[in-house]
Design an enzyme around this catalytic site. Structure first.
Site, mmCIF file in Angstrom:
data_model
loop_
_atom_site.group_PDB
_atom_site.id
_atom_site.type_symbol
_atom_site.label_atom_id
_atom_site.label_comp_id
_atom_site.label_asym_id
_atom_site.label_seq_id
_atom_site.Cartn_x
_atom_site.Cartn_y
_atom_site.Cartn_z
ATOM 1 N N GLU A 174 0.940 -1.237 0.049
ATOM 2 C CA GLU A 174 0.094 -0.095 -0.142
ATOM 3 C C GLU A 174 0.893 1.371 -0.151
ATOM 4 O O GLU A 174 2.008 1.211 0.288
ATOM 5 C CB GLU A 174 -0.879 -0.025 1.273
ATOM 6 C CG GLU A 174 -0.188 -0.463 2.545
ATOM 7 C CD GLU A 174 1.019 0.430 3.105
ATOM 8 O OE1 GLU A 174 0.724 1.714 2.922
ATOM 9 O OE2 GLU A 174 1.816 -0.369 3.693
ATOM 10 N N GLU A 318 4.591 -0.544 1.210
ATOM 11 C CA GLU A 318 4.870 -0.611 -0.027
ATOM 12 C C GLU A 318 4.609 -2.283 -0.421
ATOM 13 O O GLU A 318 4.536 -2.496 -1.646
ATOM 14 C CB GLU A 318 6.163 -0.238 -0.763
ATOM 15 C CG GLU A 318 6.167 1.314 -0.443
ATOM 16 C CD GLU A 318 7.462 1.786 -0.926
ATOM 17 O OE1 GLU A 318 7.910 1.134 -1.642
ATOM 18 O OE2 GLU A 318 7.827 3.245 -0.886
#
Length: 350
Positions: A174, A318
């Site tokens: 994310e 991430e």
């Protein structure tokens, strides 16, 4: 979910199969090693075999999906970085310059970025999926993060993203400034944890900033009473983020397709909590890759009864922790498939 809309969750089968489990355990225990000597890799090998319903699991075409979105609660000063960093980092990922790009290239993962709700119009790009629900969520201190229909739309979009992916392994990450705040709120609401225990420093808050964040989140939680009877979609709509919702839907779909799901850090863990609340069987398909430095992540993993593969004090997000753990997942499958047994190697057992 007491919902009259056309929203439906995918069917997920539990992986329990006593006969297959017995065969897998026998195979693992009779490799040329003392029983249990490969520790957590043995548990992981068993999980891979049960997910794929085979004594010889194979991993192919691994996919990395990063869901990006913005959060209205950023207006309350809960992050050390301005909200504009979300769109800037999405651009960095699309240009190939982020940490997740480096690790995806290293480990052979195809990478896609999904615009779940970035507060800007993003130009088209071959690696970008435009699935924006809205220009970021609402400020949770003032109103629900999203409507129920938006929460359902985000869950469904996550499912659709996975449906289009090849391979049998998916990793989720994310990007979203302030997204540790909705993650902490969901952790508190879904597990009963206190805001003090659930809330960490995120992108690097100092002590006064952390106290401010905790006060803001405590106020937000009071603003949204718990649903009675419990309603996971309602809690997600009140407290969540578009990338968290979309990731939860993606996890549900991946499990329904019997894919191995690599779960990253705190935000992905919050999505896993939501997914489990919606469909408990999803838990069987989740491989928890690392324990991050974020305060609430240790608590979250404990609530999920998850033992992560790594602990490297990561706090980047991430999906980086998921890809760093990938060689261990490969090793679990490889030893199960390629390591000699005592019988085949002519080695005496104890």
């Amino acid at each position: 979910m007491n919902d009259n809309t056309r929203f439906h969750l995918p069917a997920i089968e539990a992986i329990a199969d006593l006969a297959l489990e017995a065969r897998l355990r026998h195979k693992i225990d009779h490799k040329t090693k003392p029983q249990g000597a490969l520790g957590q890799l043995e548990t992981l090998a068993l999980q891979l075999g049960l997910i794929q319903r085979t004594e010889s699991p194979a991993l192919h075409d691994p996919q990395m999906v990063v869901f990006a979105a913005d959060h209205g609660i950023a207006a309350e000063g809960v992050s050390a970085y301005p909200q504009a960093v979300t769109v800037q980092m999405v651009g960095n990922m699309l240009a190939g310059g982020a940490a997740i790009n480096v690790f995806a290239r290293q480990h052979g993962f195809a990478l896609q970025v999904v615009d779940a709700g970035v507060a800007a119009e993003l130009p088209a790009h071959p690696r970008l999926q435009a699935r924006k629900i809205a220009m970021g969520t609402n400020n949770i201190c003032l109103e629900a993060a999203m409507s129920r229909l938006e929460a359902q739309a985000a869950l469904m979009a996550g499912m659709q993203v996975v449906q289009a992916l090849p391979g049998n392994v998916v990793a989720f990450g994310e990007m979203g400034i302030a997204n540790t705040s909705p993650a902490a709120l969901l952790l508190a609401r879904l597990t009963g944890a206190s805001i003090m225990d659930a809330t960490g420093r995120g992108t690097g808050l100092d002590d006064p900033q952390l106290r401010h964040k905790q006060a803001v989140l405590a106020r937000a939680l009071l603003w949204h009473p718990a649903t009675e009877p419990f309603d996971a979609v309602g809690e997600l709509a009140a407290l969540g983020g578009f990338e968290i919702a979309m990731m939860a839907g993606a996890m549900l779909q991946a499990a329904s397709e019997r894919r191995v799901v690599l779960v990253d850090g705190f935000i992905a863990g919050a999505a896993a909590l939501v997914a489990q609340a919606l469909a408990p069987a999803v838990r069987d398909y989740l491989v928890f890759c690392h324990r991050s430095a974020e305060t609430g992540h240790r608590l979250l993993l404990s609530c999920l009864e998850a033992r992560p593969l790594l602990e490297l004090d990561l706090r980047l997000g991430e999906g980086t922790g998921a890809l760093l753990a990938w060689p261990l997942v490969q090793s679990a499958a490889n030893f199960l498939n390629e390591m000699a047994s005592f019988e085949s190697a002519g080695v005496s057992e104890k």
